[in-house]
Design an enzyme around this catalytic site. Structure first.
Site, PDB file in Angstrom:
ATOM      1  N   CYS A  67       0.810  -1.215   0.000  1.00 60.15           N
ATOM      2  CA  CYS A  67       0.000   0.000   0.000  1.00 60.15           C
ATOM      3  C   CYS A  67       0.844   1.267   0.000  1.00 60.15           C
ATOM      4  O   CYS A  67       1.962   1.284   0.488  1.00 60.15           O
ATOM      5  CB  CYS A  67      -0.905   0.050   1.239  1.00 60.15           C
ATOM      6  SG  CYS A  67      -2.189  -1.184   1.246  1.00 60.15           S
ATOM      7  N   GLY A  82       1.548  -0.039  -4.848  1.00 57.62           N
ATOM      8  CA  GLY A  82       0.316  -0.798  -4.971  1.00 57.62           C
ATOM      9  C   GLY A  82      -0.316  -0.547  -6.319  1.00 57.62           C
ATOM     10  O   GLY A  82      -0.667   0.583  -6.633  1.00 57.62           O
ATOM     11  N   ASN A 109      -1.660   1.625   5.541  1.00 61.22           N
ATOM     12  CA  ASN A 109      -0.508   0.908   4.990  1.00 61.22           C
ATOM     13  C   ASN A 109       0.041   0.017   6.091  1.00 61.22           C
ATOM     14  O   ASN A 109       0.443   0.512   7.141  1.00 61.22           O
ATOM     15  CB  ASN A 109       0.553   1.906   4.510  1.00 61.22           C
ATOM     16  CG  ASN A 109       1.873   1.241   4.136  1.00 61.22           C
ATOM     17  OD1 ASN A 109       2.935   1.817   4.326  1.00 61.22           O
ATOM     18  ND2 ASN A 109       1.823   0.038   3.606  1.00 61.22           N
ATOM     19  N   GLY A 110       0.038  -1.276   5.867  1.00 59.37           N
ATOM     20  CA  GLY A 110       0.556  -2.189   6.876  1.00 59.37           C
ATOM     21  C   GLY A 110      -0.312  -3.424   6.994  1.00 59.37           C
ATOM     22  O   GLY A 110      -1.105  -3.746   6.108  1.00 59.37           O
ATOM     23  N   TYR A 138      14.475  -2.057  -1.337  1.00 57.86           N
ATOM     24  CA  TYR A 138      13.664  -2.228  -2.538  1.00 57.86           C
ATOM     25  C   TYR A 138      12.393  -1.391  -2.596  1.00 57.86           C
ATOM     26  O   TYR A 138      12.072  -0.808  -3.627  1.00 57.86           O
ATOM     27  CB  TYR A 138      13.289  -3.710  -2.695  1.00 57.86           C
ATOM     28  CG  TYR A 138      12.344  -4.003  -3.843  1.00 57.86           C
ATOM     29  CD1 TYR A 138      12.773  -3.875  -5.166  1.00 57.86           C
ATOM     30  CD2 TYR A 138      11.026  -4.389  -3.615  1.00 57.86           C
ATOM     31  CE1 TYR A 138      11.908  -4.131  -6.229  1.00 57.86           C
ATOM     32  CE2 TYR A 138      10.163  -4.661  -4.666  1.00 57.86           C
ATOM     33  CZ  TYR A 138      10.604  -4.518  -5.969  1.00 57.86           C
ATOM     34  OH  TYR A 138       9.758  -4.780  -7.006  1.00 57.86           O
ATOM     35  N   ASP A 182      21.211  -7.820  -8.243  1.00 55.74           N
ATOM     36  CA  ASP A 182      19.776  -7.673  -8.014  1.00 55.74           C
ATOM     37  C   ASP A 182      19.557  -7.386  -6.540  1.00 55.74           C
ATOM     38  O   ASP A 182      20.455  -7.590  -5.704  1.00 55.74           O
ATOM     39  CB  ASP A 182      19.018  -8.938  -8.439  1.00 55.74           C
ATOM     40  CG  ASP A 182      17.568  -8.639  -8.814  1.00 55.74           C
ATOM     41  OD1 ASP A 182      17.132  -7.479  -8.661  1.00 55.74           O
ATOM     42  OD2 ASP A 182      16.872  -9.572  -9.264  1.00 55.74           O
ATOM     43  N   ASP A 183      18.337  -6.898  -6.214  1.00 57.09           N
ATOM     44  CA  ASP A 183      18.065  -6.495  -4.831  1.00 57.09           C
ATOM     45  C   ASP A 183      17.767  -7.677  -3.926  1.00 57.09           C
ATOM     46  O   ASP A 183      18.054  -7.638  -2.732  1.00 57.09           O
ATOM     47  CB  ASP A 183      16.897  -5.499  -4.783  1.00 57.09           C
ATOM     48  CG  ASP A 183      15.631  -6.102  -5.368  1.00 57.09           C
ATOM     49  OD1 ASP A 183      14.862  -6.708  -4.608  1.00 57.09           O
ATOM     50  OD2 ASP A 183      15.418  -5.980  -6.583  1.00 57.09           O
ATOM     51  N   CYS A 200      13.423  -3.528  11.570  1.00 58.71           N
ATOM     52  CA  CYS A 200      12.732  -4.808  11.418  1.00 58.71           C
ATOM     53  C   CYS A 200      13.367  -5.514  10.229  1.00 58.71           C
ATOM     54  O   CYS A 200      13.295  -5.038   9.093  1.00 58.71           O
ATOM     55  CB  CYS A 200      11.235  -4.605  11.175  1.00 58.71           C
ATOM     56  SG  CYS A 200      10.366  -6.175  10.885  1.00 58.71           S
ATOM     57  N   CYS A 253      12.352 -10.694   7.741  1.00 58.25           N
ATOM     58  CA  CYS A 253      12.384 -11.502   6.519  1.00 58.25           C
ATOM     59  C   CYS A 253      13.745 -12.151   6.312  1.00 58.25           C
ATOM     60  O   CYS A 253      13.859 -13.167   5.635  1.00 58.25           O
ATOM     61  CB  CYS A 253      11.990 -10.654   5.308  1.00 58.25           C
ATOM     62  SG  CYS A 253      12.969  -9.152   5.085  1.00 58.25           S
TER      63      CYS A 253
END
Length: 492
Positions: free
Chosen positions: A22, A48, A123-124, A264, A367-368, A460, A463
């Site tokens: 978003c 988005g 957003n989230g 990214y 690449d990212d 954070c 990932c």
């Protein structure tokens, strides 16, 4: 909540990138508020691309227009903007992480509360939304969407506090996860971030107008000045008398903004937490070169997201930067529903090798990230078919081994290549001569930190590390339910 993907897609490899689901934009005290929001959403379209919506307030009534698809084609017509009158407006671009793909989930969401109209752009991702939803339904709430954002509206509506602000704060204290919100009511506009500041939100000014956006690039488009970031856990309230007030109902918080904004999500011409995204990505590329050098003839970015990091890698390594992959910017929306055969062929709709440059050369592809690995596999194959002598891959982030539950559309963990395979296995999977990633400490170093703080990390990075900064109620309940179902099957 359902999680369905649209039949139509912009290209056959859309699901091989992490998606920020978003972008939000709000304007208060502007004569052409809805037109300004439409321009801001254009600048945030990368966040988005599934749907867009704008809600305005004319001093008496709220007006909303929501549509599937891009901002262009839906909000570039005079009759649409004229149908959104008023000096206050907020908007949203969406790619779903929770909720089905349908118009009823397109934001801003709007409801009539006892205090009047209430519009919210979010957003989230609320990570305890399903639990809260069940409780609200038991108490009589009737939901109109499958979006987690609607939970916030019902929590406000059912709060026993007296003022609207107190009701809103009461609602926020019951949710967990990540949120940046822009809320419009007859009393004014509210912008806020979750206590960890996981999702971004910035404030700008244009004359007497106050503007809020997911990224600073949206200010550039409308000619506004970037004032500051909304702080983690902060609520900024703008009233009709021009007053701007700040509230901090959560007390002291330890910020953990999303590190992938720098890798990214954000546009390279944005500024995130005071740092130029473009400069940070070049620094990531330089650190990647320091940690993972290789002898090669050319450094080649995977367009477009790999370009800044590739420039940094080339400058640090001394290997020339070249455009060995040419991207088509005109593929539009394909009418083909992706299948295995289309995925095998379709990469050339978006990327094509610059054979005259590549043939007989040793190349470093930058690449990212690597998500499923399908795009990396096809890009490496394309380089070999163009005659590359060696193909080395360097990734400007650590391996993505874990799913995100904070508003990023991540494949199931079992579909993440770095979860299934070690780096050697990943290298074999994509058929590269070598494969390396930046280290987690190297990524933090590129962001200006000495290293990652293990006890209280600065960002954070779940990932990469699996270190989630909040509880994950819905996810934990789902795991327990799955375990109980498996146990029942074994007993039978």
């Amino acid at each position: 909540m359902d999680h369905q993907k649209p039949m139509f897609t912009t290209n056959p490899f859309d699901d091989d990138k992490l998606r920020e689901e978003c972008g939000i934009f709000g304007v208060f005290n502007a004569e052409t508020a809805s037109a300004m929001v439409a321009l801001g959403l254009h600048a945030l379209q990368h966040r988005g691309q599934e749907a867009a919506g704008i809600t305005s307030w004319d001093g008496h009534d709220f007006h909303t227009h929501r549509a599937m698809g891009h901002v262009a084609g839906n909000f570039d017509r005079d009759e649409v903007i004229r149908g959104l009158p008023g000096t206050a407006a907020c908007g949203h671009v969406r790619y779903s992480t929770t909720g089905e793909t349908s118009l009823r989930n397109v934001q801003p969401l709007y409801a009539e509360l006892s205090s009047g109209g209430f519009a919210v752009a979010h957003n989230g991702n609320i990570s305890n939304a399903m639990k809260l939803r069940r409780e609200l339904i038991r108490r009589g709430s009737i939901f109109q969407s499958t979006s987690d954002t609607e939970v916030i509206i019902h929590l406000v509506a059912t709060s026993t506090y007296r003022t609207l602000l107190d009701k809103f704060i009461d609602a926020l204290k019951q949710v967990e996860g990540a949120y940046s919100l822009i809320v419009m009511t007859p009393e004014g506009m509210v912008a806020c971030r979750d206590p960890l500041g996981i999702r971004p939100l910035v404030m700008g000014k244009l004359g007497d107008s106050i503007i809020f956006a997911s990224e600073t690039v949206a200010f550039d488009v409308v000619g506004a000045e970037h004032v500051r970031s909304i702080e983690p856990g902060e609520l900024v309230i703008v009233t009709h008398d021009g007053e701007v007030r700040s509230h901090r109902p959560f007390g002291e918080t330890h910020a953990r903004p999303c590190i992938f904004e720098h890798v990214y999500f954000s546009r390279p011409d944005s500024v995130v937490d005071g740092s130029s995204v473009y400069s940070v990505r070049k620094a990531i590329g330089a650190q990647l070169a320091i940690e993972n050098p290789v002898e090669a003839d050319f450094v080649i970015p995977v367009p477009d997201s790999g370009v800044p990091a590739a420039i940094g890698y080339a400058q640090q390594s001394g290997i020339p930067f070249e455009l060995g992959i040419i991207r088509s910017h005109y593929i539009g929306r394909t009418f083909i529903q992706p299948g295995d055969k289309v995925r095998h062929l379709g990469v050339k709709l978006k990327h094509n090798a610059n054979r005259a440059l590549i043939e007989g050369k040793r190349i470093v592809l930058i690449d990212d990230s690597i998500v499923r690995g399908t795009t990396s596999l096809k890009i490496v194959q394309m380089m070999r078919e163009a005659g590359a002598k060696e193909v080395h891959m360097r990734i400007a982030s650590p391996p993505t081994r874990h799913s995100c539950f904070y508003g990023v559309d991540t494949p199931e963990r079992t579909k993440l290549l770095a979860h299934r395979l070690d780096i050697g296995g990943m290298q074999d999977f994509i058929h590269a001569d070598s494969l390396s990633f930046i280290s987690i400490d190297g990524l933090y170093k590129a962001l200006g930190e000495a290293k990652r703080a293990d006890i209280r990390p600065q960002y954070c990075d779940a990932c990469f590390t699996g270190d989630y900064p909040t509880t994950l109620t819905d996810q934990d309940e789902a795991v327990v339910q799955n375990q109980l179902e498996l146990l029942a099957e074994r007993v039978v």
